[in-house]
Design a protein around this motif. Structure first.
Motif, PDB file in Angstrom:
ATOM      1  N   ALA A   1      -2.412  -4.960  37.419  1.00  0.00           N
ATOM      2  CA  ALA A   1      -3.159  -5.986  38.151  1.00  0.00           C
ATOM      3  C   ALA A   1      -2.230  -6.743  39.100  1.00  0.00           C
ATOM      4  CB  ALA A   1      -3.849  -6.938  37.170  1.00  0.00           C
ATOM      5  N   LEU A   2      -1.035  -7.077  38.641  1.00  0.00           N
ATOM      6  CA  LEU A   2      -0.052  -7.740  39.495  1.00  0.00           C
ATOM      7  C   LEU A   2       0.287  -6.863  40.697  1.00  0.00           C
ATOM      8  CD1 LEU A   2       2.004  -9.977  40.160  1.00  0.00           C
ATOM      9  CD2 LEU A   2       3.600  -8.831  38.569  1.00  0.00           C
ATOM     10  N   ALA A   3       0.529  -5.590  40.457  1.00  0.00           N
ATOM     11  CA  ALA A   3       0.857  -4.670  41.555  1.00  0.00           C
ATOM     12  C   ALA A   3      -0.290  -4.591  42.557  1.00  0.00           C
ATOM     13  CB  ALA A   3       1.184  -3.290  40.997  1.00  0.00           C
ATOM     14  N   GLU A   4      -1.516  -4.532  42.076  1.00  0.00           N
ATOM     15  CA  GLU A   4      -2.673  -4.494  42.980  1.00  0.00           C
ATOM     16  C   GLU A   4      -2.760  -5.775  43.808  1.00  0.00           C
ATOM     17  OE1 GLU A   4      -4.643  -1.997  43.775  1.00  0.00           O
ATOM     18  OE2 GLU A   4      -3.645  -0.665  42.330  1.00  0.00           O
ATOM     19  N   ARG A   5      -2.576  -6.935  43.164  1.00  0.00           N
ATOM     20  CA  ARG A   5      -2.623  -8.212  43.889  1.00  0.00           C
ATOM     21  C   ARG A   5      -1.571  -8.264  44.997  1.00  0.00           C
ATOM     22  NH1 ARG A   5      -3.161 -10.340  38.828  1.00  0.00           N
ATOM     23  NH2 ARG A   5      -1.042 -11.159  38.759  1.00  0.00           N
ATOM     24  N   LEU A   6      -0.421  -7.637  44.751  1.00  0.00           N
ATOM     25  CA  LEU A   6       0.668  -7.645  45.736  1.00  0.00           C
ATOM     26  C   LEU A   6       0.560  -6.507  46.748  1.00  0.00           C
ATOM     27  CD1 LEU A   6       3.631  -8.523  43.348  1.00  0.00           C
ATOM     28  CD2 LEU A   6       2.486 -10.037  44.985  1.00  0.00           C
ATOM     29  N   GLY A   7      -0.470  -5.679  46.602  1.00  0.00           N
ATOM     30  CA  GLY A   7      -0.691  -4.583  47.545  1.00  0.00           C
ATOM     31  C   GLY A   7       0.218  -3.382  47.344  1.00  0.00           C
ATOM     32  N   VAL A   8       0.789  -3.238  46.142  1.00  0.00           N
ATOM     33  CA  VAL A   8       1.704  -2.126  45.880  1.00  0.00           C
ATOM     34  C   VAL A   8       1.263  -1.297  44.665  1.00  0.00           C
ATOM     35  CG1 VAL A   8       3.722  -3.134  47.015  1.00  0.00           C
ATOM     36  CG2 VAL A   8       3.255  -3.679  44.609  1.00  0.00           C
ATOM     37  N   GLY A   9      -0.020  -1.306  44.391  1.00  0.00           N
ATOM     38  CA  GLY A   9      -0.538  -0.585  43.227  1.00  0.00           C
ATOM     39  C   GLY A   9      -0.171   0.881  43.202  1.00  0.00           C
ATOM     40  N   GLU A  10      -0.152   1.503  44.362  1.00  0.00           N
ATOM     41  CA  GLU A  10       0.180   2.938  44.422  1.00  0.00           C
ATOM     42  C   GLU A  10       1.672   3.204  44.220  1.00  0.00           C
ATOM     43  OE1 GLU A  10       0.484   1.413  48.649  1.00  0.00           O
ATOM     44  OE2 GLU A  10      -0.873   1.070  46.963  1.00  0.00           O
ATOM     45  N   HIS A  11       2.463   2.154  44.102  1.00  0.00           N
ATOM     46  CA  HIS A  11       3.905   2.283  43.903  1.00  0.00           C
ATOM     47  C   HIS A  11       4.324   1.967  42.465  1.00  0.00           C
ATOM     48  CE1 HIS A  11       4.688   2.864  48.172  1.00  0.00           C
ATOM     49  NE2 HIS A  11       3.707   2.003  48.353  1.00  0.00           N
ATOM     50  N   LEU A  12       3.355   1.948  41.564  1.00  0.00           N
ATOM     51  CA  LEU A  12       3.627   1.678  40.154  1.00  0.00           C
ATOM     52  C   LEU A  12       2.963   2.753  39.308  1.00  0.00           C
ATOM     53  CD1 LEU A  12       4.685  -0.220  37.875  1.00  0.00           C
ATOM     54  CD2 LEU A  12       2.435  -1.337  37.976  1.00  0.00           C
ATOM     55  N   VAL A  13       3.758   3.406  38.484  1.00  0.00           N
ATOM     56  CA  VAL A  13       3.261   4.427  37.556  1.00  0.00           C
ATOM     57  C   VAL A  13       3.626   3.975  36.150  1.00  0.00           C
ATOM     58  CG1 VAL A  13       3.443   6.845  36.827  1.00  0.00           C
ATOM     59  CG2 VAL A  13       3.518   6.260  39.270  1.00  0.00           C
ATOM     60  N   CYS A  14       2.614   3.875  35.301  1.00  0.00           N
ATOM     61  CA  CYS A  14       2.809   3.404  33.922  1.00  0.00           C
ATOM     62  C   CYS A  14       2.202   4.411  32.958  1.00  0.00           C
ATOM     63  CB  CYS A  14       2.159   2.045  33.718  1.00  0.00           C
ATOM     64  SG  CYS A  14       2.804   0.723  34.726  1.00  0.00           S
ATOM     65  N   PRO A  15       2.988   5.369  32.482  1.00  0.00           N
ATOM     66  CA  PRO A  15       2.449   6.373  31.561  1.00  0.00           C
ATOM     67  C   PRO A  15       2.313   5.889  30.124  1.00  0.00           C
ATOM     68  CG  PRO A  15       4.735   6.849  32.020  1.00  0.00           C
ATOM     69  CD  PRO A  15       4.358   5.667  32.875  1.00  0.00           C
ATOM     70  N   GLY A  16       2.678   4.645  29.848  1.00  0.00           N
ATOM     71  CA  GLY A  16       2.594   4.122  28.489  1.00  0.00           C
ATOM     72  C   GLY A  16       3.765   4.576  27.639  1.00  0.00           C
ATOM     73  N   VAL A  17       3.583   4.467  26.339  1.00  0.00           N
ATOM     74  CA  VAL A  17       4.626   4.876  25.395  1.00  0.00           C
ATOM     75  C   VAL A  17       4.657   6.398  25.355  1.00  0.00           C
ATOM     76  CG1 VAL A  17       5.375   4.793  22.994  1.00  0.00           C
ATOM     77  CG2 VAL A  17       4.345   2.773  24.044  1.00  0.00           C
ATOM     78  N   ARG A  18       5.843   6.937  25.455  1.00  0.00           N
ATOM     79  CA  ARG A  18       6.024   8.396  25.422  1.00  0.00           C
ATOM     80  C   ARG A  18       6.975   8.746  24.286  1.00  0.00           C
ATOM     81  NH1 ARG A  18       3.720  10.834  30.303  1.00  0.00           N
ATOM     82  NH2 ARG A  18       4.649  12.748  29.499  1.00  0.00           N
ATOM     83  N   PRO A  19       6.950  10.002  23.835  1.00  0.00           N
ATOM     84  CA  PRO A  19       7.845  10.409  22.744  1.00  0.00           C
ATOM     85  C   PRO A  19       9.316  10.224  23.128  1.00  0.00           C
ATOM     86  CG  PRO A  19       6.186  12.102  23.168  1.00  0.00           C
ATOM     87  CD  PRO A  19       6.074  11.085  24.274  1.00  0.00           C
ATOM     88  N   PRO A  20      10.121   9.765  22.179  1.00  0.00           N
ATOM     89  CA  PRO A  20      11.547   9.530  22.471  1.00  0.00           C
ATOM     90  C   PRO A  20      12.261  10.764  23.016  1.00  0.00           C
ATOM     91  CG  PRO A  20      10.985   8.662  20.313  1.00  0.00           C
ATOM     92  CD  PRO A  20       9.781   9.411  20.809  1.00  0.00           C
ATOM     93  N   GLU A  21      11.865  11.949  22.611  1.00  0.00           N
ATOM     94  CA  GLU A  21      12.563  13.151  23.092  1.00  0.00           C
ATOM     95  C   GLU A  21      12.351  13.387  24.586  1.00  0.00           C
ATOM     96  OE1 GLU A  21       8.788  14.382  20.873  1.00  0.00           O
ATOM     97  OE2 GLU A  21      10.513  13.129  20.404  1.00  0.00           O
ATOM     98  N   GLU A  22      11.393  12.711  25.203  1.00  0.00           N
ATOM     99  CA  GLU A  22      11.190  12.837  26.650  1.00  0.00           C
ATOM    100  C   GLU A  22      12.109  11.911  27.456  1.00  0.00           C
ATOM    101  OE1 GLU A  22       7.085  12.114  27.574  1.00  0.00           O
ATOM    102  OE2 GLU A  22       6.478  14.109  26.939  1.00  0.00           O
ATOM    103  N   THR A  23      12.741  10.971  26.782  1.00  0.00           N
ATOM    104  CA  THR A  23      13.538   9.954  27.468  1.00  0.00           C
ATOM    105  C   THR A  23      14.556  10.561  28.414  1.00  0.00           C
ATOM    106  OG1 THR A  23      13.245   8.441  25.619  1.00  0.00           O
ATOM    107  CG2 THR A  23      15.073   7.975  27.125  1.00  0.00           C
TER     108      THR A  23
END
Length: 185
Positions: free
Chosen positions: A90-112
């Motif tokens: 929501a913050l990214a959208e308000r600032l007009g940079v929503g397409e510049h934020l990717v949030c895949p959530g919690v991922r398995p540690p082995e992907e780190t």
């Protein structure tokens, strides 16, 4: 030391991520980059929780200034609870940079390690605290440029030779990000 200055004090670091280190294959990194639609984009990677003291909002608040000069930049923020991710988006959208934020959530540690290999810059925008974020050890092992706030929480491990340390506000963060982008090419 303040409570009992005459007693010995020892810091024991928990660096379990280093024990799990494996070099991801180019195919593994490419698959992750494709899954997250990152092809052709320069990635600033944050990993960890999204509690307010972590400063993840600082990343997003700095994005308008960064993408104005480098529209290919994306912040990849791995971790966080669904409500924290929603607030960040929501913050990214308000600032007009929503397409510049990717949030895949919690991922398995082995992907780190694959996440770190697809990143151009590893970031730790922490705003408060004195404990060293354990991610710093993994970040150092990954061999990518590191951008972090110039606070004791980071300077116990990082210095001007291992990271670009900036003051904990959006303008300084954006200037640091731009410096790394323009120095790295």
């Amino acid at each position: 030391h303040e409570i009992a200055p005459d007693k010995p004090c020892v810091l024991i670091e928990n660096t379990s991520m280093l024990e799990s280190y494996h070099e991801p294959s180019p195919a593994e990194v490419a698959a992750l980059r494709q899954e997250l639609a990152l092809d052709g984009r320069r990635v600033f990677l944050y990993t960890g929780t999204m509690e307010s003291y972590q400063g993840v909002d600082l990343l997003v608040e700095s994005l308008p200034a960064v993408v104005a000069r480098h529209p290919d930049v994306v912040v990849l923020a791995v971790g966080g609870q669904p409500e924290q991710i929603a607030a960040l988006r929501a913050l990214a959208e308000r600032l007009g940079v929503g397409e510049h934020l990717v949030c895949p959530g919690v991922r398995p540690p082995e992907e780190t390690w694959a996440f770190m290999q697809l990143a151009d810059v590893l970031v730790s925008p922490r705003l408060l605290g004195t404990n060293t974020p354990l991610k710093l050890y993994s970040y150092l092992r990954a061999g990518r440029p590191i951008l972090a706030t110039n606070l004791l929480t980071h300077t116990q491990v990082l210095d001007d030779e291992t990271a670009l340390l900036v003051e904990p506000h959006a303008e300084a963060w954006a200037a640091g990000a731009l410096r790394l982008l323009e120095e790295e090419g």
